[in-house]
Write a protein that holds these residues in place. Structure first.
Motif, PDB file in Angstrom:
ATOM      1  N   CYS A  52      10.968 -37.740  38.807  1.00 64.42           N
ATOM      2  CA  CYS A  52      11.902 -38.589  39.548  1.00 64.42           C
ATOM      3  C   CYS A  52      12.020 -39.941  38.847  1.00 64.42           C
ATOM      4  O   CYS A  52      11.012 -40.620  38.643  1.00 64.42           O
TER       5      CYS A  52
ATOM      6  N   MET B 261      14.635 -45.857  47.614  1.00 61.91           N
ATOM      7  CA  MET B 261      14.622 -47.209  47.071  1.00 61.91           C
ATOM      8  C   MET B 261      13.187 -47.711  47.075  1.00 61.91           C
ATOM      9  O   MET B 261      12.470 -47.569  48.068  1.00 61.91           O
TER      10      MET B 261
ATOM     11  N   LEU C 205       6.836 -46.370  39.971  1.00 58.89           N
ATOM     12  CA  LEU C 205       7.725 -45.642  39.066  1.00 58.89           C
ATOM     13  C   LEU C 205       6.960 -44.648  38.196  1.00 58.89           C
ATOM     14  O   LEU C 205       7.471 -43.567  37.879  1.00 58.89           O
TER      15      LEU C 205
ATOM     16  N   PRO D 224      14.611 -43.656  37.943  1.00 59.35           N
ATOM     17  CA  PRO D 224      15.665 -44.535  38.443  1.00 59.35           C
ATOM     18  C   PRO D 224      17.052 -43.997  38.090  1.00 59.35           C
ATOM     19  O   PRO D 224      17.245 -43.385  37.037  1.00 59.35           O
TER      20      PRO D 224
ATOM     21  N   THR E 271      14.780 -50.667  42.634  1.00 64.69           N
ATOM     22  CA  THR E 271      15.521 -49.581  42.009  1.00 64.69           C
ATOM     23  C   THR E 271      15.679 -48.441  42.997  1.00 64.69           C
ATOM     24  O   THR E 271      14.932 -48.330  43.966  1.00 64.69           O
ATOM     25  N   TYR E 272      16.668 -47.604  42.740  1.00 67.95           N
ATOM     26  CA  TYR E 272      16.822 -46.332  43.454  1.00 67.95           C
ATOM     27  C   TYR E 272      16.356 -45.237  42.498  1.00 67.95           C
ATOM     28  O   TYR E 272      16.757 -45.230  41.330  1.00 67.95           O
ATOM     29  N   VAL E 273      15.521 -44.329  42.990  1.00 64.55           N
ATOM     30  CA  VAL E 273      15.154 -43.144  42.222  1.00 64.55           C
ATOM     31  C   VAL E 273      15.704 -41.925  42.948  1.00 64.55           C
ATOM     32  O   VAL E 273      15.913 -41.948  44.157  1.00 64.55           O
ATOM     33  N   ARG E 274      15.933 -40.877  42.178  1.00 65.47           N
ATOM     34  CA  ARG E 274      16.352 -39.603  42.753  1.00 65.47           C
ATOM     35  C   ARG E 274      15.080 -38.813  42.984  1.00 65.47           C
ATOM     36  O   ARG E 274      14.431 -38.370  42.055  1.00 65.47           O
TER      37      ARG E 274
ATOM     38  N   ARG F   5      19.585 -45.840  37.323  1.00 67.03           N
ATOM     39  CA  ARG F   5      20.062 -46.597  36.161  1.00 67.03           C
ATOM     40  C   ARG F   5      18.964 -47.453  35.550  1.00 67.03           C
ATOM     41  O   ARG F   5      18.862 -47.538  34.345  1.00 67.03           O
ATOM     42  N   GLY F   6      18.172 -48.125  36.352  1.00 64.84           N
ATOM     43  CA  GLY F   6      17.135 -49.007  35.829  1.00 64.84           C
ATOM     44  C   GLY F   6      16.563 -49.835  36.959  1.00 64.84           C
ATOM     45  O   GLY F   6      16.799 -49.555  38.123  1.00 64.84           O
ATOM     46  N   VAL F   7      15.809 -50.850  36.604  1.00 62.62           N
ATOM     47  CA  VAL F   7      15.206 -51.758  37.581  1.00 62.62           C
ATOM     48  C   VAL F   7      16.006 -53.048  37.584  1.00 62.62           C
ATOM     49  O   VAL F   7      16.291 -53.611  36.528  1.00 62.62           O
TER      50      VAL F   7
ATOM     51  N   ARG G 274      19.697 -43.408  52.120  1.00 57.06           N
ATOM     52  CA  ARG G 274      18.463 -43.457  51.346  1.00 57.06           C
ATOM     53  C   ARG G 274      17.331 -43.856  52.262  1.00 57.06           C
ATOM     54  O   ARG G 274      17.532 -44.333  53.353  1.00 57.06           O
TER      55      ARG G 274
END
Length: 152
Positions: A110, A137, A102, A112, A126-129, A114-116, A90
């Motif tokens: 894009c 991240m 975000l 997260p 958080t990780y976002v796609r 799962r969440g923050v 990442r």
């Protein structure tokens, strides 16, 4: 021997969309080119290498991303990287306002994974796609001196 991190290179499906995502987050484009020829074949290890590239830089001037969209050979589509896979993992950024970051990411579709989360009382992260499946991240320090702990 002295060693310095120059940049992180990421192959992308759509160079323009990926540039738009990262520039909206605050990076700036510092160079663009289309590269091909024997020198790129040798350096990259692909025959007939031909790609559009862009170099982006963080506002502090220390971090750089090199984005490249292959024209030849054809790009290979794979499943999006998962956080526990070996290899390119990442790219991570510190932001001063995670909620704003975000919102920007969401405008590009894009979100997260799962969440923050909150790491102790040091970071919200958080990780976002991101575009082309890139894991990004985003971390916001919760205090001015996070005591040298790095967000991971």
């Amino acid at each position: 021997m002295t060693i310095t991190l120059e940049n992180v290179g990421i192959a992308v499906r759509d160079l323009e969309a990926t540039i738009a995502f990262f520039t909206d987050l605050g990076l700036t484009v510092v160079g663009r080119d289309t590269v091909s020829g024997e020198w790129t074949d040798t350096a990259v290890g692909l025959d007939g290498n031909h790609a559009k590239i862009a170099m982006l830089q963080t506002p502090d001037g220390h971090g750089r991303l090199e984005l490249f969209e292959y024209l030849h050979p054809d790009a290979i589509e794979t499943e999006p990287t998962r956080p526990n896979e070996i290899g390119m993992h990442r790219v991570a950024f510190s932001v001063d306002d995670l909620d704003e970051a975000l919102e920007i990411a969401a405008r590009h579709g894009c979100f997260p994974l799962r969440g923050v989360a909150t790491y102790q009382d040091v970071y919200r992260l958080t990780y976002v796609r991101g575009p082309s499946g890139i894991l990004v991240m985003l971390a916001q320090a919760l205090r001015s001196d996070p005591t040298g702990v790095s967000a991971r």
